[in-house]
Write a protein that holds these residues in place. Structure first.
Motif, PDB file in Angstrom:
ATOM      1  N   LYS A  10     -10.642   2.946   4.412  1.00  7.88           N
ATOM      2  CA  LYS A  10     -10.282   2.791   5.822  1.00  7.88           C
ATOM      3  C   LYS A  10     -11.403   3.346   6.683  1.00  7.88           C
ATOM      4  CE  LYS A  10      -5.372   2.840   4.937  1.00  7.88           C
ATOM      5  NZ  LYS A  10      -4.093   3.506   5.107  1.00  7.88           N
ATOM      6  N   ARG A  42      -8.990  -1.799   7.277  1.00 13.92           N
ATOM      7  CA  ARG A  42      -8.901  -1.672   5.823  1.00 13.92           C
ATOM      8  C   ARG A  42      -9.962  -2.552   5.181  1.00 13.92           C
ATOM      9  NH1 ARG A  42      -3.847  -1.112   7.773  1.00 13.92           N
ATOM     10  NH2 ARG A  42      -2.341   0.121   6.607  1.00 13.92           N
ATOM     11  N   GLU A  91       0.832  -1.209   0.000  1.00 14.23           N
ATOM     12  CA  GLU A  91       0.000   0.000   0.000  1.00 14.23           C
ATOM     13  C   GLU A  91       0.864   1.255   0.000  1.00 14.23           C
ATOM     14  OE1 GLU A  91      -3.023   0.601   2.998  1.00 14.23           O
ATOM     15  OE2 GLU A  91      -3.460  -1.547   2.909  1.00 14.23           O
TER      16      GLU A  91
END
Length: 117
Positions: free
Chosen positions: A49, A54, A39
């Protein structure tokens, strides 16, 4: 549970909207800490998020599988994979990208058909 019909894929992507990091790790056969690292390295991976968790979408899973393939199967470095994803690659790579795109379209069409049933 809906699944795409890729018979040669040992981990077909279920037909749901969001996936946890644990689910994505299993679907892509990588560890969660690797996903968090990728990421940071690949701006294209952008999970939602919420409440410090996540949630990945289908396109994130497909992108992560592509990144894994570039790094592990095709021997790209991190910077090479970034360049590839940025579109800086030759025609051979473009044909592989088109093949991946066709596969994604096919999976989405199959998912749509299964939803219509």
């Amino acid at each position: 549970m809906l699944e795409t019909a890729q018979s040669n894929d040992p981990n077909p992507i279920p037909g749901k909207r969001y996936f946890t990091i644990g689910e994505v790790a299993k679907l892509c056969d990588v560890k969660a800490h690797v996903l968090r690292y990728w990421e940071k390295e690949f701006s294209q991976i952008s999970p939602v998020k919420r409440n410090n968790r996540r949630y990945y979408q289908r396109q994130d899973v497909l992108l992560i599988r592509q990144i894994k393939s570039l790094l592990h199967d095709q021997g790209y470095t991190l910077s090479g994979a970034k360049q590839y994803l940025a579109g800086d690659h030759n025609e051979d790579d473009q044909s592989q990208y088109k093949q991946l795109l066709r596969q994604t379209i096919t999976e989405l069409e199959e998912l749509l058909e299964s939803i219509k049933r």
